[in-house]
Scaffold this active site. Structure first.
Site, PDB file in Angstrom:
ATOM      1  N   ASN A 112      55.993  16.682  -5.096  1.00 10.35           N
ATOM      2  CA  ASN A 112      56.875  17.722  -5.626  1.00 10.35           C
ATOM      3  C   ASN A 112      57.504  17.202  -6.913  1.00 10.35           C
ATOM      4  OD1 ASN A 112      56.682  19.696  -3.463  1.00 10.35           O
ATOM      5  ND2 ASN A 112      57.735  18.163  -2.200  1.00 10.35           N
ATOM      6  N   CYS A 135      49.503  21.279   0.278  1.00 13.03           N
ATOM      7  CA  CYS A 135      49.819  22.238  -0.787  1.00 13.03           C
ATOM      8  C   CYS A 135      48.611  23.147  -0.965  1.00 13.03           C
ATOM      9  CB  CYS A 135      50.144  21.517  -2.093  1.00 13.03           C
ATOM     10  SG  CYS A 135      50.408  22.661  -3.467  1.00 13.03           S
ATOM     11  N   GLY A 136      48.733  24.359  -0.457  1.00  6.32           N
ATOM     12  CA  GLY A 136      47.602  25.280  -0.465  1.00  6.32           C
ATOM     13  C   GLY A 136      47.174  25.681  -1.864  1.00  6.32           C
ATOM     14  N   ARG A 141      60.797  23.149  -0.700  1.00  6.04           N
ATOM     15  CA  ARG A 141      61.337  21.790  -0.553  1.00  6.04           C
ATOM     16  C   ARG A 141      60.880  20.938  -1.744  1.00  6.04           C
ATOM     17  NH1 ARG A 141      59.045  17.748   4.123  1.00  6.04           N
ATOM     18  NH2 ARG A 141      57.095  18.279   3.073  1.00  6.04           N
ATOM     19  N   CYS A 167      53.808  29.916  -2.808  1.00  6.55           N
ATOM     20  CA  CYS A 167      53.665  28.716  -1.974  1.00  6.55           C
ATOM     21  C   CYS A 167      52.600  29.038  -0.925  1.00  6.55           C
ATOM     22  CB  CYS A 167      54.999  28.358  -1.317  1.00  6.55           C
ATOM     23  SG  CYS A 167      54.863  26.910  -0.226  1.00  6.55           S
TER      24      CYS A 167
HETATM   25  N1  LIG Z   1      57.087  21.902  -1.507  1.00  2.00           N
HETATM   26  C1  LIG Z   1      56.176  21.750  -0.436  1.00  2.00           C
HETATM   27  C2  LIG Z   1      54.778  21.415  -0.815  1.00  2.00           C
HETATM   28  C3  LIG Z   1      54.116  22.378  -1.723  1.00  2.00           C
HETATM   29  C4  LIG Z   1      53.558  23.635  -1.120  1.00  2.00           C
HETATM   30  C5  LIG Z   1      52.732  24.386  -2.108  1.00  2.00           C
HETATM   31  N2  LIG Z   1      53.317  24.921  -3.238  1.00  2.00           N
HETATM   32  C6  LIG Z   1      51.703  25.265  -1.468  1.00  2.00           C
HETATM   33  O1  LIG Z   1      51.069  26.022  -2.207  1.00  2.00           O
HETATM   34  O2  LIG Z   1      51.440  25.135  -0.276  1.00  2.00           O
HETATM   35  C7  LIG Z   1      56.661  20.670   0.529  1.00  2.00           C
HETATM   36  O3  LIG Z   1      57.311  19.685   0.121  1.00  2.00           O
HETATM   37  O4  LIG Z   1      56.377  20.817   1.712  1.00  2.00           O
END
Ligand SMILES: N[C@@H](CCC[C@H](N)C(=O)O)C(=O)O
Length: 291
Positions: free
Chosen positions: A70, A79-80, A219, A227
């Site tokens: 992050n 991270c999808g 997060r 996300c």
């Molecule tokens: N901020 C998330 C991880 C990122 C998720 C992402 N943007 C997605 O596309 O899944 C974390 O710290 O869990």
């Protein structure tokens, strides 16, 4: 000096989720959380939500080990949207029909759509046990946990579903996802003591049995346009509540995803776009202050 100094990068986005992809398979060097933060430096850096770093594969049959950072330097298990960007970059260099990557959360399979523009990622099996998410205390039914913000007798947000997609998610079901100040409530909920590893916070509205609209406070990254793991966690949570089918169309601020919680093996398949924006070389000055 950081291994990232003068290294090439690709700036991409997964339906608006700002992603930087760095392929470090040409070196045995590793990066640190401080390096990841430096890449996002306000001056001269590249604003991103997630940094996807490819290092040499550790397992036969995989293309790379992918570390996910992050923009605050914390590491995420999944991270999808970033994985679709990684898939796009990797498919560009070969004629394979499917690719497998290793991440902290396990193996991830990806496929390119026949249009060449959409990518499907197998995000694995969701987890719903309170210890798996994790939560700080036992909740037997994670379809709706006792958690609320605002006055005790008139809570503003309450009873989220919680799930892990390799990272922790809380989903608050609302009538209007724009009616709440997510920039204010997001950090409070992300850091709530019930989430010992913090959590991604989503507001979701179920339009009908095949369509959900949502937005997420991430997060370690803040408000994002999309996300992917939150979309998966929201879709499976809505299906667990019997409010939607297992295959749903998700509308996020940055675009659309299709999430299919496959009946045969409980794996969650996420399909959507991944856009290449530009490539460049990381300015060594970004890393001067990094120990
Ligand atoms: N901020 C998330 C991880 C990122 C998720 C992402 N943007 C997605 O596309 O899944 C974390 O710290 O869990």
């Amino acid at each position: 000096m950081s291994a990232l100094a003068n290294h090439s990068f690709a700036k991409m986005n997964g339906i608006g989720n700002e992603i930087v992809v760095i392929d470090m398979r040409d070196t045995a060097a590793k990066i640190t959380p401080a390096d990841a933060r430096a890449v996002a430096a306000a001056e001269g850096g590249i604003a991103y939500d997630q940094l996807m770093v490819l290092t040499r594969p550790r397992l036969p049959g995989t293309e790379a080990f992918v570390s996910i950072y992050n923009n605050d330097g914390s590491e995420a298990g999944a991270c999808g949207n970033g994985m679709r960007c990684v898939a796009r970059q990797t498919f560009a260099g070969n004629d394979k029909t499917g690719l497998t990557f290793e991440t902290r959360a396990g193996l991830i399979n990806c496929w390119r759509g026949t249009d060449g523009e959409t990518f499907t990622v197998d995000m694995g099996v969701p987890k719903f046990g309170w210890q798996d998410i994790p939560l700080a205390e036992e909740f037997r039914d994670t379809r709706g946990i006792e958690l609320q913000i605002g006055p005790i007798d008139a809570p503003i947000l309450h009873t989220p579903s919680v799930a892990s997609m390799g990272n922790p998610h809380a989903i608050f079901w609302v009538d209007d996802i724009h009616a709440y100040d997510l920039e204010r409530f997001g950090p409070l909920l992300e850091n709530h003591p019930i989430f010992p590893e913090r959590a991604n916070i989503t507001l979701a509205h179920i339009v009908d049995r095949e369509h959900i609209v949502m937005r997420t406070w991430e997060r370690g990254a803040g408000l994002t346009k999309a996300c992917g793991t939150a979309a998966c966690a929201t879709a499976v949570s809505a299906a667990r509540l019997r409010r939607t089918e297992r295959k749903v169309h998700m509308t996020l601020p940055g675009g659309e995803l299709v999430i299919d919680w496959r009946e045969s093996d409980d794996h969650v398949l996420m399909t959507g776009g991944a856009t290449f924006e530009y490539e460049g070389t990381l300015d060594p000055a970004l890393f001067e202050a990094v120990a």
